[in-house]
Design a protein around this motif. Structure first.
Motif, PDB file in Angstrom:
ATOM      1  N   ALA A 112      -1.618  -6.253  -8.196  1.00 16.18           N
ATOM      2  CA  ALA A 112      -1.328  -5.233  -7.186  1.00 16.18           C
ATOM      3  C   ALA A 112       0.172  -5.164  -6.963  1.00 16.18           C
ATOM      4  N   CYS A 113       0.616  -4.079  -6.377  1.00 11.64           N
ATOM      5  CA  CYS A 113       2.016  -3.966  -5.982  1.00 11.64           C
ATOM      6  C   CYS A 113       2.103  -3.024  -4.785  1.00 11.64           C
ATOM      7  N   CYS A 120       1.738  -1.497 -12.932  1.00 14.87           N
ATOM      8  CA  CYS A 120       0.802  -2.634 -12.937  1.00 14.87           C
ATOM      9  C   CYS A 120      -0.075  -2.586 -14.186  1.00 14.87           C
ATOM     10  N   CYS A 136       0.217   0.340  -5.431  1.00 10.30           N
ATOM     11  CA  CYS A 136      -1.220   0.488  -5.659  1.00 10.30           C
ATOM     12  C   CYS A 136      -2.069  -0.545  -4.914  1.00 10.30           C
ATOM     13  N   ARG A 191      10.320  -6.017  -7.873  1.00  8.51           N
ATOM     14  CA  ARG A 191       9.577  -4.860  -7.342  1.00  8.51           C
ATOM     15  C   ARG A 191       8.429  -5.295  -6.421  1.00  8.51           C
ATOM     16  N   CYS A 236      -1.531   1.246 -10.548  1.00  7.40           N
ATOM     17  CA  CYS A 236      -0.446   2.185 -10.834  1.00  7.40           C
ATOM     18  C   CYS A 236       0.006   1.948 -12.279  1.00  7.40           C
TER      19      CYS A 236
HETATM   20 ZN    ZN Z   1       0.890  -1.363  -8.842  1.00  9.67          ZN
END
Ligand code: ZN
Ligand code: ZN
Ligand code: FE
Length: 715
Positions: free
Chosen positions: A179-180, A161, A183, A121, A158
């Protein structure tokens, strides 16, 4: 038998995954209790079978996470309490305590695998990180190290996360910059577009960890030349970022380990001259190389598919750009394209530069990835040392730790002074340092001296004494030490410009044992840039080719008038010899003449002119005679290095015999010269002396503040 113990762990144990490691270890041994961070230590209470407790304690050291560094581990017995589980508790903040924080750390292998895994992801997410890697000091605004105290505070996690962050069995447990795509921070431009620009021969400003960098195709001579012109940097070498250093350079095992280590500095490597634009490191044998260290760099380098110039995003002499408005303003005339993002940079950090010499890693520029790694320090009240004027870096110290701040640059520019003051304020805040002692250079006009004076009545330390003390501090040398400081210039207590000194040092004091013979400095500070002036000062009568005859005549007259200031500087002797041999008459960056003289010296030439340290004039004259008789420049450059090293060894041996010691410390900017350092170390060792040189802090003025701090601690 069931027992309960309390453990206090000190060292670099925060922000490195230490608590989840303790959690997993406690579970493995069926222990109950808790672990928590405090601003002074990690605190643990564990209860269970005595045998299991013993193994827990052993593995606490032996299996600690890769970034952890345990300095002390204190245990005490408590009455048993029972209990059913093991918990990670809330952090506690203790007033006045502090916690060493890890420097920024290169993307780890696991994150890298995810970065390029289309099924993950976080595939190609430019801000991927975990508990073992990612930004640290460049995002921290306060301690303890928790997300609200970082520049990630404005990015709410998010749910996905958050689950990873809260799960002690996840490798992102409490990874503060987690982080991703949902977010995390966002790039201002798709990576693909930046790469297309690079391929089209554009200069791209990239927002890195500690500031903006400028990137371009390292095999394209035209764009490299354009970058030099726009940055106003005619000759100073550029670093390159690439994935396969062996293709361009000779890489030893030690150098490989440095390149791949968590700090990811620029490593100076001897290069083959193939595959890269000649304008990257003109006339030099060594090349500054680094591997990608952030996810964004990995994406850029992999997509681009070749070596990239990666240099500080600034105009020559100015500090590296940190915030976006500033970058737009200052880099507008340099970059064709800007690849920015919306995660603010809390602290300005350039790339660090290191080199392996005589079997040890020597730091030449201490910044990203290395600062603020503490240096062990003698017990002393809290103190601040402000260093010198060029290559400025401060040190703050407390509780047997010295934190040497990052390389800031030369304090002539108001922007650099501001950066220095901001950095110092941040270190004092983060490490809770209210100085009871302040140290600075003897020179009254340095900006660093004035900054020190605002903090209290400073201890004023002679420049070369501080250089030598930086080696004493690093290696914890005891008793009498003979120091050889070969340097540019630093103010001596007699008002002249010192810089080629042998000092007998003991407990915070020194005696000047030997030095180069003073020569005129016709034009003061200008002499460092115009090496031909020093050739004139050393007695050259006719102007070297390319130097205006009338100006040469004026300088020659000034040199013989008795009106010019005097210097014993070894750096200026290098400048004089480089000009004499026609290698360099003008330096466009600090030390250029010496660097180029080292580069032309014949590595096989062992010849030397026997002389004393104070016979620098005679050495120059002899070289001149040999030049006039047609000796090749490469041989003479080598003979000069060998002769100076021989003189240093002889002077140190004599000083050691008189002072009754065998311990020698070498420091000062000239010892960045590989050949000089290697030859001196070999000669001193052959004379049965124990010689030490700088490793963790630079031999140049970037290491001065550590020496000042050490001397202030002694006073
Ligand atoms: Zn995230
Ligand atoms: Zn990682
Ligand atoms: Fe210096």
């Amino acid at each position: 038998m069931v027992e309960r113990i309390a453990v206090r762990v000190k060292g670099r144990v925060q922000g490195v995954g230490f608590r989840p490691f303790v959690y997993r270890l406690a579970h493995r041994h069926q222990l109950t209790g808790w672990v928590r961070n405090s601003t002074g230590a990690v605190e643990i209470e564990v209860e269970g079978e005595a045998g299991f407790l013993g193994r827990f304690l052993g593995q606490l050291r032996s299996e600690a996470p890769p970034l952890a560094r345990i300095e002390s581990l204190a245990e005490s017995h408590l009455p048993t309490r029972g209990g059913t589980d093991f918990q990670i508790r809330e952090s506690v903040v203790r007033a006045g305590s502090f916690q060493p924080v890890p420097p920024d750390t290169a993307t780890c292998a696991e994150c890298l695998a995810e970065l390029f895994d289309p099924a993950n992801r976080r595939h190609r997410h430019p801000f991927i990180n975990c508990t073992s890697c990612g930004p640290r000091f460049t995002v921290i605004t306060d301690l303890p190290y928790d997300r609200p105290h970082t520049t990630m505070a404005s990015f709410p996690m998010c749910p996905a996360c958050r689950r990873e962050y809260d799960d002690p069995n996840n490798r992102r447990f409490h990874a503060q910059p987690i982080a991703c795509w949902d977010c995390g921070p966002r790039l201002s431009l798709p990576v693909e577009e930046a790469v297309a620009g690079l391929k089209a021969g554009l200069i791209v400003a990239v927002k890195g960890l500690g500031g903006y960098q400028l990137a371009c195709d390292a095999s394209d001579e035209a764009v490299v030349a354009r970058l030099r012109a726009r940055k106003r940097r005619p000759a100073k070498p550029f670093a390159v970022m690439l994935t396969d250093p062996e293709e361009y350079c000779l890489v030893s095992r030690d150098e490989r380990a440095l390149l791949e280590g968590a700090a990811r500095p620029i490593v100076l490597l001897s290069h083959s001259g193939r595959g890269l634009a000649p304008g990257i490191a003109p006339d030099l044998r060594e090349l500054g190389v680094m591997l990608p260290y952030t996810p964004l760099h990995h994406l850029l380098v992999r997509d681009f598919g070749g070596p990239l110039v990666m240099t500080s995003g600034n105009l020559s002499e100015e500090p590296i750009c940190r915030d976006d408005l500033e970058a737009r303003d200052r880099l507008a005339g340099i970059a064709d394209l800007v690849l920015a993002h919306d995660r603010p940079i809390a602290a300005r950090y350039d790339d660090s530069v290191v080199r392996v010499v005589a079997g040890a890693t020597r730091v030449l520029r201490r910044a990203r990835g290395l600062a603020p790694e503490p240096v062990p320090f003698p017990p002393a009240p809290p103190l601040v040392a402000t260093g010198a004027h060029l290559k400025a870096a401060f040190t703050v110290a407390r509780d047997e730790h010295a934190f040497v701040g990052p390389h800031v640059g030369d304090l002539d520019e108001i922007l650099t002074r501001k950066s220095f003051e901001d950095g110092l304020a941040a270190y004092r805040r983060l490490f809770r340092v209210e100085p009871e002692r302040v140290a600075c250079d003897l020179h009254p006009d340095f900006a660093s001296t004035r900054i020190a004076e605002q903090l209290g009545e400073p201890v004023r330390v002679q420049h070369h004494h501080a250089h030598i003390a930086s080696v004493i501090a690093e290696h914890d040398l005891r008793g009498r030490v003979v120091g050889a400081a070969l340097d540019g210039v630093g103010l001596g207590p007699d008002g002249t410009a010192w810089g080629g000194e042998v000092l007998a040092c003991e407990a915070g004091t020194y005696r000047r044992f030997d030095h180069l013979a003073p020569v005129p400095l016709p034009g003061g500070d200008l002499c460092a840039r115009e090496g031909w002036r020093m050739a004139a000062a050393y007695g050259l009568n006719e102007p070297p080719s390319g130097v205006d005859e009338r100006r040469f005549g004026l300088v020659r007259r000034l040199a013989t008038s008795g009106q010019a200031p005097l210097t014993t500087s070894a750096g200026r002797l290098f400048d004089a010899v480089a000009s004499l041999l026609g290698v360099c008459h003008h330096s466009s960056y600090e030390g250029e003449a010496a660097v180029r003289l080292e580069a032309v010296a014949d590595p096989e030439e062992r010849g030397l002119i026997e002389c004393e340290l104070s016979q620098n004039r005679e050495l120059f004259s002899q070289l001149r005679v040999q030049r006039d008789s047609g000796e090749p420049v490469a041989a003479l450059a080598a003979v000069f290095h060998n002769s100076l090293a021989g003189a240093v060894v002889r002077a140190c041996s004599a000083a050691c015999a008189e002072a009754g010691t065998t311990v020698v410390a070498l420091s000062g900017g000239c010892f960045q010269n590989r050949r000089l350092l290697e030859t001196c170390l070999a000669g001193l060792s052959a004379a049965d002396l124990d010689a030490y040189a700088n490793e963790r802090v630079p031999a140049n003025d970037g290491g001065i503040s550590l020496g000042q701090a050490w001397l202030a601690a002694c006073s």
